[in-house]
Design an enzyme around this catalytic site. Structure first.
Site, PDB file in Angstrom:
ATOM      1  CD  GLU A  20       0.444   4.397  -0.278  1.00  0.00           C
ATOM      2  OE1 GLU A  20       0.432   3.312  -0.885  1.00  0.00           O
ATOM      3  OE2 GLU A  20       1.135   4.597   0.732  1.00  0.00           O
ATOM      4  CE  LYS A  51       8.021   2.761   2.806  1.00  0.00           C
ATOM      5  NZ  LYS A  51       7.188   2.461   3.995  1.00  0.00           N
TER       6      LYS A  51
END
Length: 446
Positions: free
Chosen positions: A216, A354
């Protein structure tokens, strides 16, 4: 005559980790074209909707040709002639009729795959915005009945541990949130400057190779103590001159180091010669967090306990939930049924949103509305395996979630979202509102 869907086409593309994922193109009768791709996670909650993978040896079992076929042969023919602006109707049709699989937590997408359904759902949503001649974030706001658009506070994941990194760090993400910025543009400046300061601090202390980046975009220096991660952030924030303006968030992902047999948490779970001496109880772990909160400017802790440890979630929320946001990710998996249970049991006080955990735009909106009505915060989130798709940037603004985490300011699949937010803020002009210190409750519930 309203525009209708004339074709839906899926293909296999690749995410930022080189794993296959699903992309869908939707074409409409008025010439509208929209494309969307879905992400995938590394530390996945057991209660997430099914991400359909092929198995076998191709792509090490991670191929998505079955999901692609499900779109092209099952979903596509059923959507031809339908109105793409009817988001809820089409989502419910795909989820409840075309797929129709259920478990105790609701519609689980076991037949067609959440990755197949979501890719179509996202593409339809983009097409609907184009047909209505409004920006995607405005279309999403309209679908949810939200009147106030808000630019989110970015939560940059700048130090990686847990399942995301090859170091010994147990806790998965150490984040910085520029709550003291006056705009999203200024928040990016603060985030980037802290990130670069952090890089030089790490390089000086741990050497050149310690600044290699993880999935990430964060750094994964070989540190063992979680507290050391917090100390590095504190130092970098000071060096950048933003003490008090940039605060700290954590994603512990505790399910990854929970032992169900003896109900303990093992902070040493990544050590090869682990003798179990670091195993602690849920109560002891709660006290670890409380000591962190008293020492560092921590405003958010995600997944502090196992996804089934409702008891310790509730205890921690009762004890420090006022000053710190307790975020449910693996606990809630963006599932309205689990959100309802957590609201009732006061298990946490924020939702991690999400879209691929639940598998449709409509169900995601439902989970957010429930959370906001309960007085919760909402943090929109990427997954560790991302694409260049920027849907979640518009989603965060349209639903006024007030917060977004989509990685460090590094790696193009992460910056794609942050850059889209910069464009949205510019487009809104004088009407742009940055959540800032009000990130937990930027708007009245809608």
């Amino acid at each position: 005559m309203a525009a209708t869907i004339v074709s839906v086409k899926a293909r296999q593309i690749f995410d930022s980790r080189g794993n296959p994922t699903v992309e869908v193109d939707v074409c409409c009768s008025d010439g509208t074209f929209a494309r969307a791709a879905v992400p995938s996670g590394a530390s996945t909650g057991v209660y997430e909707a099914l991400e359909l993978r092929d198995g076998g040896s191709d792509y090490l079992g991670k191929g998505v040709s079955k999901a692609v076929d499900n779109v092209n042969s099952v979903i596509a023919p059923a959507l031809i002639g339908k109105d793409p602006t009817s988001q809820a109707e089409l989502d419910n049709f795909m989820v409840q009729q075309l797929d129709g699989t259920k478990n105790e937590w609701g519609w689980c997408k076991q037949k067609l795959g959440a990755n197949a359904i979501l890719a179509v759902s996202l593409a339809i949503c983009k097409a609907g915005a184009i047909i209505k001649k409004i920006p995607l974030y405005q279309h999403i706001a309209n679908l949810a009945g939200n009147k106030q658009l808000v630019l989110p506070v970015p939560a940059f994941n700048v130090i990686n541990g847990g399942s995301h990194a090859g170091n010994k760090l147990a806790m998965q993400e150490f984040m910085i949130l520029p709550t003291g910025a006056a705009s999203f543009k200024e928040a990016m400046k603060m985030g980037v400057e802290v990130y670069h300061n952090l890089k030089s601090v790490i390089k000086k202390k741990y050497g050149q190779d310690a600044t290699n980046v993880g999935d990430e975009g964060g750094f994964a220096p070989n540190i063992q103590e979680n507290k050391e991660g917090l100390e590095l952030l504190k130092t970098a924030i000071e060096k950048a001159g933003y003490t008090g303006k940039v605060v700290i968030g954590m994603d512990v992902a505790a399910s990854e180091f929970y032992n169900d047999k003896d109900k303990t948490y093992d902070l040493n779970f990544k050590e090869e010669n682990n003798d179990g001496s670091q195993k602690i109880s849920g109560d002891s772990l709660k006290n670890v967090y409380k000591s962190f909160v008293s020492e560092y400017p921590i405003v958010s802790i995600e997944d502090p306990f196992d996804q089934d440890d409702w008891e310790h979630y509730a205890k921690m929320t009762a004890e420090i939930g006022e000053q710190v946001q307790i975020v449910g990710d693996d606990l809630l998996v963006t599932n309205p049924t689990r959100v309802a249970k957590a609201i009732q049991e006061k298990s946490c006080n924020a939702l991690l949103l999400k879209v691929n955990q639940i598998g449709s735009v409509t169900e995601s909106i439902e989970a957010v509305k429930m959370s906001k009505r309960a007085g919760w915060g909402v943090m929109t989130s990427h997954r560790s395996g991302e694409t260049e798709d920027t849907f979640i940037a518009d989603l965060a603004v349209g639903l006024a979630t007030g917060q977004i985490k989509t990685g460090a300011p590094c790696r193009s699949e992460r910056l794609a979202k942050y850059n889209q937010l910069l464009r949205i803020e510019e487009e809104l002009g004088a009407a742009a509102v940055y959540a800032g210190a009000k990130f937990r409750a930027p708007v009245e519930p809608y």
